[in-house]
Design a protein around this motif. Structure first.
Motif, PDB file in Angstrom:
ATOM      1  N   TYR A  31       0.875  -1.166   0.000  1.00 28.06           N
ATOM      2  CA  TYR A  31       0.000   0.000   0.000  1.00 28.06           C
ATOM      3  C   TYR A  31       0.914   1.218   0.000  1.00 28.06           C
ATOM      4  O   TYR A  31       1.896   1.262   0.740  1.00 28.06           O
ATOM      5  CB  TYR A  31      -0.881   0.036   1.254  1.00 28.06           C
ATOM      6  N   ILE A  32       0.601   2.210  -0.822  1.00 35.03           N
ATOM      7  CA  ILE A  32       1.359   3.455  -0.887  1.00 35.03           C
ATOM      8  C   ILE A  32       0.452   4.557  -0.339  1.00 35.03           C
ATOM      9  O   ILE A  32      -0.673   4.737  -0.822  1.00 35.03           O
ATOM     10  CB  ILE A  32       1.759   3.814  -2.332  1.00 35.03           C
ATOM     11  N   ALA A  33       0.949   5.298   0.654  1.00 32.30           N
ATOM     12  CA  ALA A  33       0.165   6.382   1.253  1.00 32.30           C
ATOM     13  C   ALA A  33       0.835   7.722   0.971  1.00 32.30           C
ATOM     14  O   ALA A  33       2.046   7.876   1.147  1.00 32.30           O
ATOM     15  CB  ALA A  33       0.025   6.171   2.757  1.00 32.30           C
ATOM     16  N   THR A  34       0.040   8.664   0.514  1.00 31.20           N
ATOM     17  CA  THR A  34       0.480  10.030   0.281  1.00 31.20           C
ATOM     18  C   THR A  34      -0.360  10.927   1.177  1.00 31.20           C
ATOM     19  O   THR A  34      -1.589  10.843   1.151  1.00 31.20           O
ATOM     20  CB  THR A  34       0.275  10.429  -1.194  1.00 31.20           C
ATOM     21  N   LEU A  64       6.901  12.444  -0.761  1.00 28.85           N
ATOM     22  CA  LEU A  64       7.018  11.461   0.321  1.00 28.85           C
ATOM     23  C   LEU A  64       5.940  10.408   0.103  1.00 28.85           C
ATOM     24  O   LEU A  64       4.744  10.699   0.206  1.00 28.85           O
ATOM     25  CB  LEU A  64       6.831  12.136   1.682  1.00 28.85           C
ATOM     26  N   ARG A  65       6.356   9.221  -0.247  1.00 27.41           N
ATOM     27  CA  ARG A  65       5.443   8.100  -0.453  1.00 27.41           C
ATOM     28  C   ARG A  65       5.720   7.077   0.636  1.00 27.41           C
ATOM     29  O   ARG A  65       6.793   6.473   0.670  1.00 27.41           O
ATOM     30  CB  ARG A  65       5.661   7.445  -1.822  1.00 27.41           C
ATOM     31  N   LEU A  66       4.783   6.901   1.543  1.00 19.90           N
ATOM     32  CA  LEU A  66       4.937   5.933   2.627  1.00 19.90           C
ATOM     33  C   LEU A  66       4.511   4.565   2.112  1.00 19.90           C
ATOM     34  O   LEU A  66       3.464   4.428   1.475  1.00 19.90           O
ATOM     35  CB  LEU A  66       4.106   6.356   3.826  1.00 19.90           C
ATOM     36  N   VAL A  67       5.322   3.550   2.379  1.00 18.61           N
ATOM     37  CA  VAL A  67       5.112   2.208   1.842  1.00 18.61           C
ATOM     38  C   VAL A  67       4.838   1.235   2.979  1.00 18.61           C
ATOM     39  O   VAL A  67       5.601   1.170   3.949  1.00 18.61           O
ATOM     40  CB  VAL A  67       6.363   1.745   1.050  1.00 18.61           C
ATOM     41  N   PHE A  68       3.742   0.480   2.834  1.00 13.72           N
ATOM     42  CA  PHE A  68       3.370  -0.513   3.841  1.00 13.72           C
ATOM     43  C   PHE A  68       3.088  -1.839   3.147  1.00 13.72           C
ATOM     44  O   PHE A  68       2.264  -1.898   2.233  1.00 13.72           O
ATOM     45  CB  PHE A  68       2.142  -0.046   4.636  1.00 13.72           C
ATOM     46  N   VAL A 112      -5.772  14.909   4.478  1.00 17.25           N
ATOM     47  CA  VAL A 112      -6.273  13.840   3.612  1.00 17.25           C
ATOM     48  C   VAL A 112      -5.131  12.881   3.311  1.00 17.25           C
ATOM     49  O   VAL A 112      -4.015  13.306   3.029  1.00 17.25           O
ATOM     50  CB  VAL A 112      -6.862  14.411   2.298  1.00 17.25           C
ATOM     51  N   ILE A 113      -5.423  11.584   3.383  1.00 19.31           N
ATOM     52  CA  ILE A 113      -4.439  10.558   3.065  1.00 19.31           C
ATOM     53  C   ILE A 113      -4.934   9.792   1.841  1.00 19.31           C
ATOM     54  O   ILE A 113      -6.034   9.229   1.854  1.00 19.31           O
ATOM     55  CB  ILE A 113      -4.219   9.590   4.248  1.00 19.31           C
TER      56      ILE A 113
END
Length: 153
Positions: A31-34, A64-68, A112-113
């Motif tokens: 999952y990529i979160a911005t 910044l792309r958070l990766v999970f 917003v995410i």
């Protein structure tokens, strides 16, 4: 008397692991979160479609792309948003070791995410006082660099 026997032809092949697609492990599902920081005054009441948002970036200005990883801890878009919220509040890092930039305020109500799932399905979630609410894709975006210092609350 001898009987002729046909032997099968043996072929030896060298397989190069760099080009053998069966030998290449598939990339893990992620999952990529911005995060979009709400820059509107008094946005703690929640996100409104006319609020101006700025995409969170690294200090060098890159996105910044958070990766999970889609595993036991992160299953579903809302779980990924929750994990991004935790990173955005300095409580943890993403699965690549990225932490929240020190010069951006923490993720708060009204932000917003955007979460893109392993199936490429995208949802935008507004941070609420308790949980998240799905919202349409934000259209009022600005550059965080210009408002980086002024966006601290």
């Amino acid at each position: 008397m001898t009987t002729p026997m046909n032997h099968p032809v043996t072929v030896t092949a060298r397989i190069n692991p760099d080009t053998d697609t069966a030998a290449v492990a598939p990339a893990p599902a992620v999952y990529i979160a911005t995060v979009y920081v709400n820059t509107a005054c008094h946005s703690f009441g929640g996100y409104q479609h006319h609020h101006l948002l700025a995409e969170a970036t690294r200090t060098d200005g890159s996105p910044l792309r958070l990766v999970f990883n889609a595993n036991g801890r992160t299953r579903g878009h809302e779980a990924a948003a929750e994990a991004a919220f935790e990173v955005g509040n300095g409580q943890s890092a993403d699965d690549k070791g990225q932490t929240w930039p020190a010069d951006i305020r923490s993720v708060s109500v009204g932000d917003v995410i955007k979460v893109t799932g392993p199936d490429h399905w995208i949802i935008h979630l507004s941070v609420e006082r308790s949980g998240f609410s799905a919202v349409p894709e934000p259209t009022h975006l600005t550059d965080l660099a210009g408002s980086r210092a002024s966006s601290r609350r």
